[in-house]
Design a protein around this motif. Structure first.
Motif, PDB file in Angstrom:
ATOM      1  N   ARG A   1       0.816  -1.234   0.000  1.00 41.22           N
ATOM      2  CA  ARG A   1       0.000   0.000   0.000  1.00 41.22           C
ATOM      3  C   ARG A   1       0.839   1.269   0.000  1.00 41.22           C
ATOM      4  N   GLN A   2       2.114   1.139   0.377  1.00 44.87           N
ATOM      5  CA  GLN A   2       2.975   2.324   0.399  1.00 44.87           C
ATOM      6  C   GLN A   2       4.114   2.188  -0.623  1.00 44.87           C
ATOM      7  N   MET A   3       5.023   1.238  -0.294  1.00 45.03           N
ATOM      8  CA  MET A   3       6.259   1.114  -1.082  1.00 45.03           C
ATOM      9  C   MET A   3       6.006   0.908  -2.586  1.00 45.03           C
ATOM     10  N   LEU A   4       5.175  -0.068  -2.936  1.00 44.34           N
ATOM     11  CA  LEU A   4       4.986  -0.372  -4.362  1.00 44.34           C
ATOM     12  C   LEU A   4       4.000   0.579  -5.040  1.00 44.34           C
ATOM     13  N   ALA A   5       3.301   1.383  -4.237  1.00 45.77           N
ATOM     14  CA  ALA A   5       2.323   2.322  -4.805  1.00 45.77           C
ATOM     15  C   ALA A   5       2.938   3.692  -5.043  1.00 45.77           C
ATOM     16  N   LYS A   6       3.935   4.040  -4.222  1.00 48.02           N
ATOM     17  CA  LYS A   6       4.524   5.388  -4.315  1.00 48.02           C
ATOM     18  C   LYS A   6       5.910   5.282  -4.942  1.00 48.02           C
ATOM     19  N   THR A   7       6.020   5.729  -6.175  1.00 46.93           N
ATOM     20  CA  THR A   7       7.281   5.527  -6.891  1.00 46.93           C
ATOM     21  C   THR A   7       8.439   6.235  -6.186  1.00 46.93           C
TER      22      THR A   7
ATOM     23  N   LEU B   1       8.916   6.656  -3.068  1.00 46.02           N
ATOM     24  CA  LEU B   1       9.337   5.893  -1.884  1.00 46.02           C
ATOM     25  C   LEU B   1      10.143   4.656  -2.300  1.00 46.02           C
ATOM     26  N   PHE B   2       9.625   3.943  -3.294  1.00 42.57           N
ATOM     27  CA  PHE B   2      10.304   2.737  -3.784  1.00 42.57           C
ATOM     28  C   PHE B   2      11.667   3.113  -4.383  1.00 42.57           C
ATOM     29  N   ASN B   3      11.663   4.179  -5.195  1.00 42.20           N
ATOM     30  CA  ASN B   3      12.917   4.591  -5.840  1.00 42.20           C
ATOM     31  C   ASN B   3      13.950   5.042  -4.807  1.00 42.20           C
TER      32      ASN B   3
END
Ligand code: SF4
Ligand code: SF4
Length: 431
Positions: free
Chosen positions: A114-120, A122-124
């Motif tokens: 819900r956070q990491m894979l949804a918010k580029t 954050l993931f990047n």
């Protein structure tokens, strides 16, 4: 107890689909997990019976059902072999959403989906920090494959051999693109997938090179969120929608004829699952995902069926290449001949069919972490077929399979190199 009744009622809605199972057992021999464990509960027939039993109050242990549902590669081999055509994957997806909704998701999974894979951003950022730090615990183990292992992380990744995370991911190396259609008159949106952006960057660059070579314009936002498959198989609809909305927003800003990916799993997700989930966002998103469904295409299929690139005669002394079928490409999308034809396009490679090319490699995303031993056992059977083919290179059309097959070949010290089919074609353009 009332919650359990509610759970049973929700599962009851799958009755109409489950009833088509005639319990013939033909899903048993094709199931890669059954071939390792010999347990009926690992086969589609067994899982369908468990879902049915819980819906009829014969079983009351939802945690056990959740565990059995999770022990599945979602490879679709059972569905492809099922005579009455039971919609096994659809039933499993719906059951996972209901059952995992009941037993609950871990905080870690909720954060990742819900956070990491949804918010580029954050993931990047996490990858930008993680890539150099990973070099402190990973060290080079096999120079032929360029793979590393991390004994300190063995509780999580076992003895896996993996490629290091590149310091420069695709979204930094290339960034956003919006080029006009060239000689082909065609423009595509390019969806590299998370692994294509953050791990197999050269593979993604090879795709862009091939598209450019054939005069294809490219629309590529700087970075897409995850396609949503890990959240889908974990039954986390909230996570899926949080990832799907920004992807659709980005695509709505571009104009293109096709939406191309180099990842069999992403292609199947965009084509089959986005139209199912998007209506939950709004009618407008639902209609747009439905429109996209007809534009989504695997890059091999695009080169062969749309660009209609002709193959050249095989040269003397050509490098021997075999091919592994990604489950999603072959069983979900029916992309079978096209990647094999891509290998033959340049004449630089001699294609050799290996035994059991259609069998799953055991990757299955997070399955390979949760059930490492089963995944490795399945992977080692694939390794035997690859090495016995006599090929110097094993090509495929899915980065998730590349990780798995490179791992087993590297662990055994085999010299057979792992490549994406498009990498081979891109390399031949320089010769
Ligand atoms: S192959 Fe299909 S019909 Fe036969 S047991 Fe498996 S799921 Fe049921
Ligand atoms: S999807 Fe694959 S792993 Fe899962 S039950 Fe079917 S054949 Fe077995």
């Amino acid at each position: 107890m009332s919650d359990l009744k509610e759970l049973a009622k929700k599962l009851e809605s799958l009755d109409d689909q489950i009833i088509s199972c005639m319990k013939c057992g033909l899903c048993q021999p094709v199931c890669p997990i059954f071939n390792s464990t010999m347990q009926e509960a690992d086969v589609a027939r067994g899982k369908l019976a468990l879902i049915d039993n819980l819906s009829k109050h014969i079983l009351t242990d939802a945690d056990e059902l959740a565990e059995k549902l999770e022990r599945c590669l979602m490879c679709g081999s059972c569905q492809a072999a099922c005579p009455p055509g039971v919609e096994i994957m659809d039933i499993f997806m719906k059951a996972r959403e209901v059952v995992f909704g009941y037993v609950g998701l871990s905080i870690i999974k909720k954060f990742i989906f819900r956070q990491m894979l949804a918010k580029t951003w954050l993931f990047n950022t996490a990858m930008r920090i993680g890539a150099p730090l990973s070099r402190l615990v990973f060290w080079k183990t096999n120079k032929d494959h360029g793979t590393y292992s991390a004994p300190l992380l063995s509780p999580i990744i076992g003895k896996r051999h993996v490629r290091p995370l590149p310091l420069t991911p695709l979204h930094v190396a290339v960034g956003a693109m919006d080029t006009k259609a060239g000689s082909s008159g065609i423009k595509v949106a390019f969806f590299s997938g998370c692994v294509g952006d953050k791990m197999y960057v050269d593979m993604s660059k090879a795709c862009l090179k091939v598209l450019d070579h054939h005069g294809v314009g490219v629309y590529m936002p700087k970075s897409f969120p995850c396609c949503g498959l890990p959240a889908i198989v974990s039954g986390d609809a909230d996570g899926v929608l949080k990832q799907l909305k920004p992807s659709l927003d980005l695509l709505m800003q571009g104009e293109f004829d096709y939406l191309i990916t180099p990842c069999g799993s992403c292609t199947a997700t965009l084509k089959e699952f986005w139209p199912k989930y998007a209506p939950r966002l709004s009618e407008e998103y639902g209609a747009y995902a439905k429109e996209l469904e007809h534009k989504v295409m695997d890059i091999n299929a695009f080169l062969i069926n749309v660009l209609k690139i002709e193959s050249k005669p095989t040269k003397a002394g050509a490098v021997k290449v075999t091919y592994h079928d990604s489950c999603h490409l072959r069983k979900s999308l029916g992309v079978i001949s096209e990647p094999r034809k891509v290998i033959g396009l340049s004449g630089e490679y001699e294609f050799i069919e290996m035994a059991n090319a259609e069998k799953c490699c055991g990757s299955g995303g997070s399955f390979s972490l949760a059930y490492h031993d089963i995944s490795l056992d399945i992977g080692m059977r694939k390794r035997q077929d690859v090495t016995e083919s006599g090929a110097e290179i094993v090509a495929m059309g899915c980065p998730a399979c590349m990780i798995q097959i490179e791992d087993v070949l590297s662990q055994k010290g085999d010299k057979v190199r792992v490549k994406h089919t498009i990498e081979l074609y891109a390399e031949s353009l320089d010769k």
